[in-house]
Design a protein around this motif. Structure first.
Motif, PDB file in Angstrom:
ATOM      1  N   SER A  80       0.835  -1.189   0.000  1.00  0.00           N
ATOM      2  CA  SER A  80       0.000   0.000   0.000  1.00  0.00           C
ATOM      3  C   SER A  80       0.870   1.239   0.000  1.00  0.00           C
ATOM      4  O   SER A  80       1.969   1.237   0.556  1.00  0.00           O
ATOM      5  CB  SER A  80      -0.907   0.002   1.233  1.00  0.00           C
ATOM      6  OG  SER A  80      -1.602   1.221   1.325  1.00  0.00           O
ATOM      7  N   TYR A  81       0.370   2.283  -0.594  1.00  0.00           N
ATOM      8  CA  TYR A  81       1.027   3.579  -0.548  1.00  0.00           C
ATOM      9  C   TYR A  81       0.309   4.485   0.436  1.00  0.00           C
ATOM     10  O   TYR A  81       0.470   5.683   0.408  1.00  0.00           O
ATOM     11  CB  TYR A  81       1.082   4.200  -1.943  1.00  0.00           C
ATOM     12  CG  TYR A  81       1.840   3.338  -2.910  1.00  0.00           C
ATOM     13  CD1 TYR A  81       3.227   3.282  -2.866  1.00  0.00           C
ATOM     14  CD2 TYR A  81       1.179   2.543  -3.829  1.00  0.00           C
ATOM     15  CE1 TYR A  81       3.938   2.467  -3.728  1.00  0.00           C
ATOM     16  CE2 TYR A  81       1.886   1.721  -4.697  1.00  0.00           C
ATOM     17  CZ  TYR A  81       3.255   1.689  -4.642  1.00  0.00           C
ATOM     18  OH  TYR A  81       3.948   0.872  -5.493  1.00  0.00           O
ATOM     19  N   GLY A  82      -0.500   3.900   1.308  1.00  0.00           N
ATOM     20  CA  GLY A  82      -1.197   4.650   2.335  1.00  0.00           C
ATOM     21  C   GLY A  82      -2.661   4.914   2.030  1.00  0.00           C
ATOM     22  O   GLY A  82      -3.369   5.471   2.845  1.00  0.00           O
ATOM     23  N   ILE A  83      -3.153   4.488   0.867  1.00  0.00           N
ATOM     24  CA  ILE A  83      -4.549   4.738   0.511  1.00  0.00           C
ATOM     25  C   ILE A  83      -5.339   3.430   0.523  1.00  0.00           C
ATOM     26  O   ILE A  83      -6.221   3.249   1.334  1.00  0.00           O
ATOM     27  CB  ILE A  83      -4.651   5.422  -0.870  1.00  0.00           C
ATOM     28  CG1 ILE A  83      -3.906   6.773  -0.831  1.00  0.00           C
ATOM     29  CG2 ILE A  83      -6.093   5.632  -1.272  1.00  0.00           C
ATOM     30  CD1 ILE A  83      -3.742   7.412  -2.184  1.00  0.00           C
ATOM     31  N   THR A  84      -5.015   2.521  -0.377  1.00  0.00           N
ATOM     32  CA  THR A  84      -5.678   1.225  -0.431  1.00  0.00           C
ATOM     33  C   THR A  84      -4.621   0.127  -0.467  1.00  0.00           C
ATOM     34  O   THR A  84      -3.501   0.342  -0.930  1.00  0.00           O
ATOM     35  CB  THR A  84      -6.569   1.083  -1.686  1.00  0.00           C
ATOM     36  OG1 THR A  84      -5.756   1.257  -2.842  1.00  0.00           O
ATOM     37  CG2 THR A  84      -7.676   2.120  -1.690  1.00  0.00           C
ATOM     38  N   VAL A  85      -4.988  -1.040  -0.004  1.00  0.00           N
ATOM     39  CA  VAL A  85      -4.077  -2.183  -0.016  1.00  0.00           C
ATOM     40  C   VAL A  85      -4.258  -2.934  -1.328  1.00  0.00           C
ATOM     41  O   VAL A  85      -5.382  -3.235  -1.728  1.00  0.00           O
ATOM     42  CB  VAL A  85      -4.340  -3.124   1.175  1.00  0.00           C
ATOM     43  CG1 VAL A  85      -3.471  -4.369   1.092  1.00  0.00           C
ATOM     44  CG2 VAL A  85      -4.110  -2.390   2.482  1.00  0.00           C
ATOM     45  N   LYS A  86      -3.148  -3.222  -1.994  1.00  0.00           N
ATOM     46  CA  LYS A  86      -3.169  -3.986  -3.240  1.00  0.00           C
ATOM     47  C   LYS A  86      -2.605  -5.374  -2.965  1.00  0.00           C
ATOM     48  O   LYS A  86      -1.727  -5.534  -2.129  1.00  0.00           O
ATOM     49  CB  LYS A  86      -2.337  -3.281  -4.305  1.00  0.00           C
ATOM     50  CG  LYS A  86      -2.855  -1.909  -4.679  1.00  0.00           C
ATOM     51  CD  LYS A  86      -1.994  -1.285  -5.760  1.00  0.00           C
ATOM     52  CE  LYS A  86      -2.492   0.096  -6.117  1.00  0.00           C
ATOM     53  NZ  LYS A  86      -1.696   0.711  -7.187  1.00  0.00           N
TER      54      LYS A  86
END
Length: 95
Positions: free
Chosen positions: A53-59
C-alpha cells in the motif's frame, strides 16, 4: 542480508513493458518483510501473496499477476524502503 525478495519477469506486450510477478525468492517466512499497519507505504508477505500500500488502499499481488512498468518502479521504491527498515530493526535487535 538477502539481496532478492521478489522475482519478476520483464515482458513486452503490445509494444509496452510489463512485469510478471513470479513469486518470492529467498524469503524464509511470511513475516520477513517489514510492515507498518497504521499509515504510510507498507508491504508484507502472506502465503505467497504480496500485500502492499502507498497509504490509501491495499493492493494484492499473487504470483502470475502482471503490473505496469510504473507500478513496478513504485513497488521497487517501496521494497527499498522496507529493506532499510529491516536493516534498522535487525541492528536494534543485535544491540
Amino acid at each position: 542480508m538477502v539481496n532478492v525478495f521478489l522475482k519478476f519477469t520483464r515482458i513486452l506486450k503490445n509494444g509496452t513493458i510489463y512485469y510478471l510477478f513470479d513469486g518470492f525468492e529467498n524469503v524464509k517466512s511470511r513475516w520477513e518483510l517489514p510492515c507498518e499497519y497504521l499509515s504510510g507505504p507498507h508491504f508484507a508477505a502472506w502465503n505467497g501473496i504480496l500485500l502492499y500500500s502507498y497509504g490509501i488502499t491495499v493492493k494484492t499481488l499473487p504470483p502470475g499477476s502482471i503490473i505496469s512498468e510504473n507500478e513496478y518502479v513504485e513497488l521497487m521504491k517501496l521494497i527499498d524502503i522496507g529493506k532499510k527498515r529491516l536493516d534498522e530493526i535487525q541492528d536494534k535487535m543485535e544491540v
